[in-house]
Design an enzyme around this catalytic site. Structure first.
Site, PDB file in Angstrom:
ATOM      1  CG  ASP A   1     -17.481   0.025  24.812  1.00 23.13           C
ATOM      2  OD1 ASP A   1     -16.939  -0.860  25.313  1.00 23.13           O
ATOM      3  OD2 ASP A   1     -18.423  -0.630  24.078  1.00 23.13           O
TER       4      ASP A   1
ATOM      5  CB  SER B   1     -23.048  -1.963  30.409  1.00 23.00           C
ATOM      6  OG  SER B   1     -24.163  -2.095  29.332  1.00 23.00           O
TER       7      SER B   1
ATOM      8  CB  THR C   1     -21.925  -5.408  28.023  1.00 20.91           C
ATOM      9  OG1 THR C   1     -22.777  -5.104  26.914  1.00 20.91           O
ATOM     10  CG2 THR C   1     -22.813  -5.504  29.058  1.00 20.91           C
TER      11      THR C   1
ATOM     12  CG  HIS D   1     -22.081 -40.027  26.689  1.00 21.83           C
ATOM     13  ND1 HIS D   1     -21.145 -39.806  25.412  1.00 21.83           N
ATOM     14  CD2 HIS D   1     -23.108 -40.731  26.142  1.00 21.83           C
ATOM     15  CE1 HIS D   1     -21.577 -40.101  24.649  1.00 21.83           C
ATOM     16  NE2 HIS D   1     -22.852 -41.189  24.915  1.00 21.83           N
TER      17      HIS D   1
ATOM     18  CD  GLU E   1     -19.271 -36.970  24.901  1.00 18.60           C
ATOM     19  OE1 GLU E   1     -18.650 -37.956  25.948  1.00 18.60           O
ATOM     20  OE2 GLU E   1     -20.600 -37.062  24.785  1.00 18.60           O
TER      21      GLU E   1
ATOM     22  CE  LYS F   1     -24.814 -10.167  19.238  1.00 18.54           C
ATOM     23  NZ  LYS F   1     -23.699  -9.663  19.397  1.00 18.54           N
TER      24      LYS F   1
ATOM     25  CB  THR G   1     -24.123  -0.090  22.708  1.00 16.88           C
ATOM     26  OG1 THR G   1     -23.924   1.462  22.881  1.00 16.88           O
ATOM     27  CG2 THR G   1     -23.786  -0.607  21.252  1.00 16.88           C
ATOM     28  CB  CYS G   2     -25.031  -3.679  26.288  1.00 12.89           C
ATOM     29  SG  CYS G   2     -25.905  -5.644  26.347  1.00 12.89           S
TER      30      CYS G   2
ATOM     31  CD  GLU H   1     -28.286   7.132  27.809  1.00 13.28           C
ATOM     32  OE1 GLU H   1     -27.861   7.067  28.279  1.00 13.28           O
ATOM     33  OE2 GLU H   1     -28.230   7.459  26.276  1.00 13.28           O
TER      34      GLU H   1
ATOM     35  CE1 TYR I   1     -16.345 -10.607  20.189  1.00 14.17           C
ATOM     36  CE2 TYR I   1     -15.018  -9.223  20.034  1.00 14.17           C
ATOM     37  CZ  TYR I   1     -15.208  -9.990  20.503  1.00 14.17           C
ATOM     38  OH  TYR I   1     -14.771 -10.051  22.251  1.00 14.17           O
TER      39      TYR I   1
ATOM     40  CD  GLU J   1     -21.906 -10.999  16.927  1.00 10.39           C
ATOM     41  OE1 GLU J   1     -21.437 -11.821  18.143  1.00 10.39           O
ATOM     42  OE2 GLU J   1     -22.106  -9.952  17.019  1.00 10.39           O
TER      43      GLU J   1
ATOM     44  CB  CYS K   1     -24.946  -7.587  23.856  1.00 14.30           C
ATOM     45  SG  CYS K   1     -23.743  -6.355  24.166  1.00 14.30           S
TER      46      CYS K   1
ATOM     47  CE1 TYR L   1     -31.178  -3.390  31.448  1.00 15.08           C
ATOM     48  CE2 TYR L   1     -28.909  -1.632  32.437  1.00 15.08           C
ATOM     49  CZ  TYR L   1     -29.573  -2.885  31.872  1.00 15.08           C
ATOM     50  OH  TYR L   1     -29.020  -4.028  31.470  1.00 15.08           O
TER      51      TYR L   1
HETATM   52  P1  NDP Z   1     -13.883  -5.011  15.936  1.00 17.34           P
HETATM   53  O1  NDP Z   1     -12.552  -4.260  16.935  1.00 17.34           O
HETATM   54  O2  NDP Z   1     -14.564  -6.155  16.118  1.00 17.34           O
HETATM   55  O3  NDP Z   1     -13.458  -5.198  14.230  1.00 17.34           O
HETATM   56  C1  NDP Z   1     -13.116  -3.953  13.423  1.00 17.34           C
HETATM   57  C2  NDP Z   1     -12.781  -4.031  12.293  1.00 17.34           C
HETATM   58  O4  NDP Z   1     -12.672  -3.311  11.513  1.00 17.34           O
HETATM   59  C3  NDP Z   1     -11.711  -5.448  11.663  1.00 17.34           C
HETATM   60  O5  NDP Z   1     -12.449  -6.096  10.752  1.00 17.34           O
HETATM   61  C4  NDP Z   1     -10.439  -3.935  11.222  1.00 17.34           C
HETATM   62  O6  NDP Z   1      -9.768  -4.682  10.678  1.00 17.34           O
HETATM   63  C5  NDP Z   1     -11.933  -3.109  10.963  1.00 17.34           C
HETATM   64  N1  NDP Z   1     -11.070  -1.938  10.161  1.00 17.34           N
HETATM   65  C6  NDP Z   1     -10.650  -1.223  11.504  1.00 17.34           C
HETATM   66  N2  NDP Z   1     -10.256  -0.090  10.343  1.00 17.34           N
HETATM   67  C7  NDP Z   1      -9.862   0.078   9.695  1.00 17.34           C
HETATM   68  C8  NDP Z   1      -9.829   0.956   8.626  1.00 17.34           C
HETATM   69  N3  NDP Z   1      -9.204   2.158   8.589  1.00 17.34           N
HETATM   70  N4  NDP Z   1     -10.422   0.539   6.783  1.00 17.34           N
HETATM   71  C9  NDP Z   1     -10.831  -0.893   7.274  1.00 17.34           C
HETATM   72  N5  NDP Z   1     -11.276  -1.862   8.085  1.00 17.34           N
HETATM   73  C10 NDP Z   1     -10.774  -0.836   9.110  1.00 17.34           C
HETATM   74  O7  NDP Z   1     -15.176  -3.763  15.692  1.00 17.34           O
HETATM   75  P2  NDP Z   1     -16.581  -4.297  15.472  1.00 17.34           P
HETATM   76  O8  NDP Z   1     -17.048  -2.845  15.669  1.00 17.34           O
HETATM   77  O9  NDP Z   1     -17.109  -5.557  14.474  1.00 17.34           O
HETATM   78  O10 NDP Z   1     -17.637  -4.251  17.229  1.00 17.34           O
HETATM   79  C11 NDP Z   1     -17.042  -2.858  17.762  1.00 17.34           C
HETATM   80  C12 NDP Z   1     -16.924  -3.269  19.470  1.00 17.34           C
HETATM   81  O11 NDP Z   1     -18.139  -4.520  19.598  1.00 17.34           O
HETATM   82  C13 NDP Z   1     -15.714  -4.658  19.438  1.00 17.34           C
HETATM   83  O12 NDP Z   1     -14.646  -4.395  19.516  1.00 17.34           O
HETATM   84  C14 NDP Z   1     -16.794  -5.219  20.635  1.00 17.34           C
HETATM   85  O13 NDP Z   1     -15.647  -5.672  21.822  1.00 17.34           O
HETATM   86  C15 NDP Z   1     -17.709  -4.971  20.484  1.00 17.34           C
HETATM   87  N6  NDP Z   1     -18.916  -6.172  20.470  1.00 17.34           N
HETATM   88  C16 NDP Z   1     -18.846  -7.402  20.927  1.00 17.34           C
HETATM   89  C17 NDP Z   1     -19.841  -8.365  20.967  1.00 17.34           C
HETATM   90  C18 NDP Z   1     -19.206  -9.742  21.446  1.00 17.34           C
HETATM   91  O14 NDP Z   1     -18.952  -9.391  22.026  1.00 17.34           O
HETATM   92  N7  NDP Z   1     -20.299 -10.572  20.763  1.00 17.34           N
HETATM   93  C19 NDP Z   1     -20.774  -8.247  19.470  1.00 17.34           C
HETATM   94  C20 NDP Z   1     -20.786  -6.769  18.544  1.00 17.34           C
HETATM   95  C21 NDP Z   1     -19.469  -6.255  19.346  1.00 17.34           C
HETATM   96  P3  NDP Z   1      -8.546  -5.296  11.123  1.00 17.34           P
HETATM   97  O15 NDP Z   1      -8.656  -6.621  11.648  1.00 17.34           O
HETATM   98  O16 NDP Z   1      -7.799  -5.052   9.650  1.00 17.34           O
HETATM   99  O17 NDP Z   1      -7.676  -5.217  12.288  1.00 17.34           O
END
Ligand code: NDP
Length: 458
Positions: free
Chosen positions: A306, A15, A314, A439, A444, A51, A42-43, A35, A181, A185, A48, A100
């Site tokens: 990222d 992105s 994204t 409405h 609302e 998904k 990834t997106c 690339e 996230y 999801e 995204c 793209y």
């Molecule tokens: P997140 O950062 O959202 O969540 C990571 C999860 O992994 C948390 O639950 C965290 O636990 C856990 N974790 C991390 N390290 C450890 C560890 N050493 N041991 C155990 N648990 C651990 O990452 P995701 O992989 O879910 O998503 C990656 C990125 O992608 C996100 O930052 C987001 O920005 C993006 N994304 C966005 C979406 C959207 O906009 N809808 C959809 C999917 C991804 P804890 O909470 O305890 O720290």
């Protein structure tokens, strides 16, 4: 004649990289992009976009179930065919990836289907082609990659979100590890497609950092969708068992699963990029350190998205890529504002959120009024079921400024986008109150909550 082959060499056609390349080329720069996987990043390829397509697929389960309440009689229980979804997804992401590439070419950007590594501040190497390219500016936009942590015996038998889209068959039983996230999801969508899902995480609730009512609402919705939530429990060991795996959890419980997916965050993709050779500084997480203009410590090298681990979304990468091109090639200094970014989490029901949580507001502002409502959405009146929708407005009691809005329910992501504009403009609760309702909608409620449900005072 220029000493450089190109004005800009972009590493990574996701992105951020694609946007930067196109905008820079539009300003007349000679641009190349490399690339090593598929154009779109990834997106588009394994994030995204696919998904959201799978989320749509999963929500038909709710639609079929609700239809009877509206008079529909379905002739036979509907059957879901995973390979058909995977194939349809593949067609769509291939189309998008092609678009793209076509847009890059139309802009005059040279595309290299190759891995590029830095050789120095102004030089990259195309690894497969064995070719060096001299560039006036280099932009690193390599994104991130799933991190599979913490290590346990058998972790090599698990997958990440990179592989989940193309599983050969719909898992009968699946263990998802993590509470962010990606974890919630996929738990939500696979449960609806018919997989028996267990969701394990180290925290006591999913989605650390989100408003507590959203966290509780999502945990509750996942449980209602049949997800077996194991909070505070992580896998200790995974072993092969027949066609699947058997996982021993930290509390000694044993789980059978066809697939174990680690969703424990992502790490910046900086490994083996030649950053040390070029003298580019990274932080302790491996993210490239940049300033507000995405400049690294090396004058000719910038980084967006990222790989810089600022806000890993994204639209943020796209904005950073655009701002970089405006600044370096467009003659306007543009810094990206990372404050008050609206976001959605595509569970069912989904989250839409903008601004800070109630807990963060109390910590930061002390005097906070909270307006909260939870109600049965109109569709559920005929469809039945225990579905609830939650909306919450967090207000600075001293200034009346809205600090955060948090929604759990159908359409929450769409609402968050528009609320993002209001909050960015500094909307007050009085502005919300002065706005006429639409409405009958769920949204609302956002303009009709009159009295605080909680008043926090220092
Ligand atoms: P997140 O950062 O959202 O969540 C990571 C999860 O992994 C948390 O639950 C965290 O636990 C856990 N974790 C991390 N390290 C450890 C560890 N050493 N041991 C155990 N648990 C651990 O990452 P995701 O992989 O879910 O998503 C990656 C990125 O992608 C996100 O930052 C987001 O920005 C993006 N994304 C966005 C979406 C959207 O906009 N809808 C959809 C999917 C991804 P804890 O909470 O305890 O720290």
């Amino acid at each position: 004649m220029s000493a450089h082959d190109v004005d800009l060499f972009v590493i990574g056609a996701g992105s951020g990289g694609v946007r930067a390349a196109r905008i820079a080329a539009g300003y007349g720069a000679k641009v190349a992009i490399a690339e090593d996987f598929r154009i779109g990043g990834t997106c588009v390829i394994r994030g995204c976009v696919p998904k959201k397509l799978y989320v749509y697929a999963s929500r038909f389960a709710d639609d079929f179930a609700d239809a009877a309440g509206f008079g529909w009689r379905l002739p036979a229980p509907p059957v879901f065919d995973w390979p058909s979804l995977v194939a349809a997804k593949e067609r769509e992401i291939t189309r998008l990836s092609g678009l793209y590439a076509a847009n890059l070419e139309k802009a005059g950007v040279a595309i290299h289907a190759d891995r590029a590594v830095l050789l120095g501040p102004n030089e990259v190497m195309l690894v497969r082609a064995g070719k060096r390219v001299a560039a006036r500016h280099i932009l690193v936009a390599t994104g991130g990659a799933p991190q599979q942590v913490p290590l346990f015996p058998g972790i090599e038998l698990t997958i990440s979100s990179n592989e989940v889209f193309d599983l050969p068959r719909l898992p009968r039983a699946m263990l998802i590890v993590g509470g962010g996230y990606v974890a919630v999801e996929f738990a939500s969508l696979f449960a609806r497609l018919g997989t028996k899902v267990t969701l394990a995480m180290r925290a006591d609730r999913p989605l650390r950092g989100f408003d507590d009512d959203l966290r509780e609402g999502v945990a509750d919705a996942l449980t209602r969708a049949g997800v077996d939530l194991r909070c505070g429990h992580m896998p200790a060991r995974a072993e092969k068992s027949g066609e699947g795996l058997v996982v021993t959890m930290s509390d000694g419980a044993r789980l059978d699963a066809d697939v174990v997916m680690m969703a424990t965050g992502r790490a910046p993709a900086t490994h083996g990029l030649g950053l040390e050779q070029a003298g580019v500084a990274c932080d302790r997480h491996g993210a490239i350190v940049v300033d507000a203009f995405s400049r690294t410590n090396v004058g000719s090298i910038h980084a967006v998205g990222d790989v810089t681990n600022r806000v890993n979304l994204t639209p943020v990468a796209i904005r950073e890529g655009h701002a970089f091109a405006d600044t370096v090639f467009g003659g306007k200094s543009v810094a990206v504002d990372h404050a008050t970014i609206a976001t959605a989490v595509f569970t069912t029901p989904e989250i839409g959120t903008v601004g800070i949580s109630e807990a963060a507001a109390i910590a930061d502002h002390g005097d906070v009024d909270v307006y909260k409502t939870a109600f049965r959405p109109m569709r559920a009146t005929l469809a039945g079921g225990e579905q609830r929708m939650m909306m919450k407005i967090v207000v600075d009691a001293k200034t009346d400024r809205v600090l955060g809005v948090h929604i759990l329910g159908e359409g929450a992501g769409e609402m968050a986008q528009l609320l993002g504009i209001a909050l960015k403009m500094g909307a007050t609760k009085a502005d919300f109150d002065a706005t006429m309702a639409v409405h009958p909608t769920a949204a609302e409620e956002l303009v009709t909550m009159r009295s605080p449900t909680t008043r926090h005072r220092r």
